[in-house]
Design a protein around this motif. Structure first.
Motif, short mmCIF file in Angstrom:
data_model
loop_
_atom_site.label_atom_id
_atom_site.label_comp_id
_atom_site.label_asym_id
_atom_site.label_seq_id
_atom_site.Cartn_x
_atom_site.Cartn_y
_atom_site.Cartn_z
N LEU A 119 0.83 -1.20 0.00
CA LEU A 119 0.00 0.00 0.00
C LEU A 119 0.86 1.25 0.00
O LEU A 119 1.85 1.33 0.75
CB LEU A 119 -0.90 -0.01 1.25
CG LEU A 119 -1.68 1.25 1.61
CD1 LEU A 119 -2.67 1.61 0.52
CD2 LEU A 119 -2.38 1.06 2.96
N VAL A 120 0.50 2.22 -0.84
CA VAL A 120 1.14 3.53 -0.84
C VAL A 120 0.05 4.58 -0.67
O VAL A 120 -0.97 4.55 -1.38
CB VAL A 120 1.92 3.80 -2.14
CG1 VAL A 120 2.39 5.25 -2.20
CG2 VAL A 120 3.11 2.85 -2.26
N VAL A 121 0.24 5.49 0.27
CA VAL A 121 -0.72 6.58 0.50
C VAL A 121 -0.02 7.90 0.23
O VAL A 121 1.03 8.20 0.83
CB VAL A 121 -1.26 6.56 1.95
CG1 VAL A 121 -2.17 7.76 2.19
CG2 VAL A 121 -2.02 5.26 2.21
N HIS A 122 -0.60 8.69 -0.67
CA HIS A 122 -0.09 10.04 -0.94
C HIS A 122 -0.98 11.02 -0.19
O HIS A 122 -2.16 11.16 -0.49
CB HIS A 122 -0.12 10.34 -2.44
CG HIS A 122 0.26 11.75 -2.77
ND1 HIS A 122 -0.67 12.75 -2.88
CD2 HIS A 122 1.47 12.31 -3.00
CE1 HIS A 122 -0.05 13.89 -3.17
NE2 HIS A 122 1.25 13.65 -3.24
N ASN A 123 -0.38 11.71 0.79
CA ASN A 123 -1.15 12.60 1.66
C ASN A 123 -0.52 13.99 1.70
O ASN A 123 -0.64 14.72 2.67
CB ASN A 123 -1.22 12.00 3.07
CG ASN A 123 -2.11 12.77 4.01
OD1 ASN A 123 -3.29 12.94 3.77
ND2 ASN A 123 -1.53 13.28 5.10
N THR A 139 -2.00 -1.31 -3.80
CA THR A 139 -3.01 -0.28 -3.66
C THR A 139 -2.33 1.08 -3.53
O THR A 139 -1.36 1.21 -2.78
CB THR A 139 -3.87 -0.50 -2.40
OG1 THR A 139 -4.48 -1.79 -2.44
CG2 THR A 139 -4.96 0.56 -2.27
N ILE A 140 -2.85 2.07 -4.25
CA ILE A 140 -2.37 3.45 -4.14
C ILE A 140 -3.57 4.33 -3.81
O ILE A 140 -4.57 4.32 -4.54
CB ILE A 140 -1.71 3.94 -5.44
CG1 ILE A 140 -0.58 2.99 -5.86
CG2 ILE A 140 -1.16 5.36 -5.24
CD1 ILE A 140 0.04 3.34 -7.22
N ILE A 141 -3.47 5.09 -2.73
CA ILE A 141 -4.55 5.97 -2.30
C ILE A 141 -4.05 7.41 -2.29
O ILE A 141 -3.01 7.71 -1.70
CB ILE A 141 -5.08 5.59 -0.91
CG1 ILE A 141 -5.60 4.14 -0.90
CG2 ILE A 141 -6.19 6.54 -0.46
CD1 ILE A 141 -6.04 3.65 0.48
N PHE A 142 -4.82 8.29 -2.93
CA PHE A 142 -4.50 9.72 -2.96
C PHE A 142 -5.49 10.47 -2.07
O PHE A 142 -6.71 10.28 -2.20
CB PHE A 142 -4.59 10.27 -4.38
CG PHE A 142 -3.59 9.67 -5.34
CD1 PHE A 142 -2.31 10.19 -5.44
CD2 PHE A 142 -3.95 8.58 -6.13
CE1 PHE A 142 -1.40 9.64 -6.33
CE2 PHE A 142 -3.04 8.03 -7.02
CZ PHE A 142 -1.76 8.56 -7.12
N THR A 143 -4.98 11.34 -1.21
CA THR A 143 -5.85 12.17 -0.38
C THR A 143 -6.28 13.40 -1.16
O THR A 143 -5.45 14.21 -1.58
CB THR A 143 -5.12 12.61 0.91
OG1 THR A 143 -4.78 11.45 1.68
CG2 THR A 143 -6.02 13.52 1.74
N ALA A 189 -7.25 4.52 -5.66
CA ALA A 189 -8.38 5.15 -4.98
C ALA A 189 -8.08 6.61 -4.67
O ALA A 189 -6.93 6.98 -4.38
CB ALA A 189 -8.73 4.39 -3.70
N HIS A 190 -9.12 7.42 -4.71
CA HIS A 190 -9.02 8.85 -4.40
C HIS A 190 -10.04 9.17 -3.32
O HIS A 190 -11.22 8.83 -3.46
CB HIS A 190 -9.28 9.68 -5.66
CG HIS A 190 -9.25 11.15 -5.44
ND1 HIS A 190 -10.40 11.91 -5.27
CD2 HIS A 190 -8.22 12.02 -5.34
CE1 HIS A 190 -10.06 13.18 -5.10
NE2 HIS A 190 -8.75 13.28 -5.13
N VAL A 191 -9.60 9.79 -2.23
CA VAL A 191 -10.48 10.08 -1.10
C VAL A 191 -10.72 11.59 -1.01
O VAL A 191 -9.78 12.36 -0.84
CB VAL A 191 -9.89 9.57 0.22
CG1 VAL A 191 -10.84 9.90 1.39
CG2 VAL A 191 -9.63 8.08 0.16
N VAL A 192 -11.98 11.99 -1.14
CA VAL A 192 -12.35 13.39 -1.00
C VAL A 192 -12.63 13.65 0.49
O VAL A 192 -13.66 13.23 1.01
CB VAL A 192 -13.60 13.74 -1.84
CG1 VAL A 192 -14.01 15.19 -1.62
CG2 VAL A 192 -13.32 13.49 -3.32
#
Length: 256
Positions: A95-99, A145-149, A190-193
């Motif tokens: 998992l990578v999270v860009h915050n 998984t890559i998630i962008f804030t 995934a993109h989280v608003v």
């Protein structure tokens, strides 16, 4: 949840990378703590070592594994060095999270080119650089998984936040393009608003009474960082064939 090829003879340590970690009372730190409970080694990545070490200590005290890593996510060479470091250790990145981001306001006619460029680099360019390096590794693994804030600004403009909106809207479009290209390759994008004031250190110390207002409305007004982190982990846990690409998080009592 995405899993590695179980037929592989090499057992690789699983890890997660959270880029854009600041204060302990923030989204990045909360996401790190949530991941740390699952047995993954967490790379706690940001610009201030003191803050990173504090989050690492919290994870380790709870029985998890974590390491600090300092970088400027707007610098391509530094982002590449991070992923090269992880790959050299033969670790699998689940998992990578860009915050990364900054929502500093500015009046349009008083916004300098330097300010706009800085905002664009923080809100969009860093996401492009992180996404590119994460995808390279995950394509070799065959999963991830890559998630962008994101933020309210990802989907609509507001007065005094034109520069912030430009970068966040671009990041959202970028994430959509990645999802269409990479989901078929077993890489969940995934993109989280995050739609609302976050109950974090920045707002609680804010001027103009925002911190005081948030404290009075806690539980109905401010977005709880631990709840946000739980949703990030939920996204990572989703199994095919149903993957969420965009998730809106807002106060449960909000009228919209």
């Amino acid at each position: 949840m995405n899993t590695k090829d179980l037929t592989s003879p090499v057992i690789r340590q699983r890890c997660a990378v959270v880029i854009g970690v600041g204060a302990s009372q923030g989204i990045g730190a909360a996401v790190c703590r949530r991941i740390g409970r699952e047995g993954l080694l967490v790379y706690v990545v940001g610009r201030t070592l003191e803050k990173l070490d504090r989050v690492v200590a919290e994870i380790q005290q709870a029985g998890g594994q974590a390491e600090s890593y300092i970088l400027d996510a707007t610098k391509a060479s530094q982002v590449e060095a991070l992923f090269s470091h992880i790959n050299a250790r033969q670790q699998a990145i689940d998992l990578v999270v860009h915050n990364v981001g900054s929502n500093m306001p500015s009046r349009f006619l008083k916004s300098s080119l330097r300010f706009f460029d800085s905002m664009w680099r923080l809100t969009f360019l860093s996401g492009f650089l992180v996404g590119q390096q994460a995808v390279k590794t995950m394509q070799q693994q065959g999963y991830g998984t890559i998630i962008f804030t994101g933020a309210s600004a990802s989907v609509r403009g507001k007065p005094y936040f034109a520069a912030f909106t430009t970068g966040k809207a671009a990041l959202r479009a970028y994430a959509q393009g990645l999802a269409k290209e990479l989901n078929p390759q077993n890489i969940h994008i995934a993109h989280v608003v995050v739609d609302g004031m976050v109950d974090g250190e920045r707002i609680n110390k804010a001027v103009f009474g925002l911190g005081r207002i948030l404290r009075k409305t806690r539980g109905s007004g401010g977005l709880d960082i631990e709840a946000i982190a739980e949703n990030y982990w939920m996204l990572h846990q989703q199994a095919k064939p149903l993957w969420t690409h965009e998730l809106d998080l807002r106060p449960y009592s909000e009228k919209f």
